[in-house]
Motif scaffolding. Structure first.
Motif, short mmCIF file in Angstrom:
data_model
loop_
_atom_site.label_atom_id
_atom_site.label_comp_id
_atom_site.label_asym_id
_atom_site.label_seq_id
_atom_site.Cartn_x
_atom_site.Cartn_y
_atom_site.Cartn_z
N THR A 130 0.84 -1.19 0.00
CA THR A 130 0.00 0.00 0.00
C THR A 130 0.88 1.24 0.00
O THR A 130 1.77 1.38 0.83
CB THR A 130 -0.92 0.02 1.23
OG1 THR A 130 -1.77 -1.14 1.20
CG2 THR A 130 -1.78 1.28 1.25
N TYR A 151 -3.20 4.06 -2.13
CA TYR A 151 -3.58 3.12 -3.18
C TYR A 151 -2.67 1.91 -3.12
O TYR A 151 -1.61 1.94 -2.51
CB TYR A 151 -3.52 3.78 -4.56
CG TYR A 151 -2.14 4.20 -5.00
CD1 TYR A 151 -1.34 3.37 -5.78
CD2 TYR A 151 -1.62 5.43 -4.61
CE1 TYR A 151 -0.08 3.75 -6.17
CE2 TYR A 151 -0.35 5.82 -4.99
CZ TYR A 151 0.42 4.99 -5.76
OH TYR A 151 1.68 5.36 -6.14
N ASP A 172 -2.78 0.65 -8.80
CA ASP A 172 -4.15 1.14 -8.92
C ASP A 172 -4.12 2.62 -9.26
O ASP A 172 -4.46 3.48 -8.44
CB ASP A 172 -4.90 0.87 -7.61
CG ASP A 172 -6.40 1.04 -7.77
OD1 ASP A 172 -6.85 1.49 -8.85
OD2 ASP A 172 -7.13 0.74 -6.80
N SER A 175 -7.37 4.90 -8.91
CA SER A 175 -7.63 5.42 -7.57
C SER A 175 -6.73 6.60 -7.24
O SER A 175 -7.16 7.57 -6.61
CB SER A 175 -7.43 4.31 -6.53
OG SER A 175 -8.47 3.36 -6.60
N SER A 263 -9.48 -0.18 -8.41
CA SER A 263 -10.25 1.05 -8.28
C SER A 263 -11.15 1.07 -7.05
O SER A 263 -12.24 1.63 -7.08
CB SER A 263 -11.07 1.30 -9.56
OG SER A 263 -10.24 1.19 -10.70
#
Length: 365
Positions: A130, A151, A172, A175, A263
């Motif tokens: 992350t 994200y 991602d 996002s 997303s």
């Protein structure tokens, strides 16, 4: 996905896929009682491949040791993404500098590392993480927005004697763009116009390789007597996605199945998962999914953590979340991590770059 303000030098396949037994990530920074010899070619400070992946990520990104990329990445290494390839270590260093300049307080949290391999054949790792930070610097999207982002990304790496020789990266990005405050469709359209890669301009059209002419897809291999987690995962993907046997979801997934996908999608239960599959197949009715790489860790007699890298190809000829059909062909790379227990999927973490997909749809003809 609404169009208004939007929320979204060995190949890895040659690495030994023998299952290994590992616990969770709690052991990563603990060296108490460690007596095993260092892995061949790796610095003594790295106790295993998981320790290596997590520590070099921290050293490069959070300690800002960007120059350590000269130690950990091969000179002519490649990073494969759905946006194209990054070739050579110098390009990796350049991209790292630009990313840190855009998000100077970036943090990368290790969520999972699934791995395979040994000193003889090399190691393969699939690192789910992350990203968090604030956009305090200029980026490819424009001036700083000051916004905080969070994200996910998954990076697959082939590592030989302490050096990463090839990487497959999925993040991602949709996002990320949305959290920065941009309209993802307008930004995708602008960036598609700017990106005039000659390889994309002269791509040769072809049907996705799913059917055998007018015949149905190839059948999945028959089950072996003993449970084979690799066969299980590949069979499930082939039957559900390529054969369109959505009734098989009940055979492969528990009723309380949870999936975190691209997303910001979070799916609960088999019905939501079926609807998610339909939402991706409707815009691309000829979509085909191929498994490119698989590895697994055994946590117990009937429990596995798996990493599957796959490619989806298709033609945008149907209605759905991507708007009016464009007739454009798409090709995206994805990576899925699964928790499998007692012959069923318990949980899934899937990433594909939906922003890269939008750029392919908006690419000028």
């Amino acid at each position: 996905m609404a169009k208004a303000k939007n929320p979204t030098d060995i190949p890895a396949d040659d690495v030994d896929l023998t299952l290994h037994s590992k616990g969770d990530l709690a052991h990563l920074l603990s060296t108490d009682g460690h007596t095993e010899p260092a892995m061949r070619g790796f610095a003594p400070k790295f106790h295993d491949i998981v320790d290596y992946i997590v520590k070099i990520t921290h050293e490069i990104w959070e300690e800002r040791g960007i120059g350590r990329l000269y130690d950990y990445y091969g000179t002519n290494m490649r990073i494969h993404t759905s946006n194209g390839e990054i070739y050579s270590r110098e390009k990796v260093i350049e991209a790292t500098i630009q990313s840190l300049a855009a998000f100077p307080n970036r943090r990368l949290y290790a969520d999972e590392v699934i791995w395979a391999g040994d000193d003889e054949k090399g190691y393969f790792s699939s690192h789910r993480l992350t990203h968090e930070g604030h956009n305090w610097g200029h980026s490819s999207y424009g001036p700083p927005t000051g916004r905080r982002v969070s994200y996910r990304a998954i990076a697959d790496c082939a590592v030989v004697e302490g050096v990463i020789v090839e990487e497959w990266l999925v993040r991602d990005e949709l996002s990320l763009v949305y959290q920065l405050g941009f309209d993802v469709h307008e930004m995708a359209r602008q960036m598609a116009q700017q990106e005039t890669d000659i390889g994309q301009q002269f791509t040769v059209p072809a049907e996705p390789d799913r059917l055998r002419g007018q015949l149905p897809p190839e059948a999945a291999p028959a089950d072996s007597e003993a449970f084979d987690v690799g066969q299980f995962v590949k069979r499930a993907i082939h039957e559900v996605w390529n054969w369109r046997l959505l009734n098989k979801v009940g055979d492969y997934y528990i009723p309380q199945f949870i999936c975190e996908s691209a997303s910001g999608r979070r799916l609960y239960g088999r019905n939501q998962y079926r609807n998610y599959i339909l939402s991706l197949l409707s815009p691309f009715p000829d979509a085909a999914v191929s498994v490119d790489h698989f590895c697994a860790l055994r946590d117990g007699p009937n429990r596995y953590r798996t990493a599957t890298r796959w490619t989806m190809t298709g033609t945008h000829t149907g209605p759905g979340i991507y708007g009016t059909p464009t007739g454009k062909q798409i090709r995206i790379m994805g990576i899925s991590h699964h928790l499998v227990e007692n012959g069923k999927f318990i949980q899934e973490w899937t990433l594909f770059d939906e922003f890269a997909l939008l750029k392919q749809l908006y690419k000028p003809t």
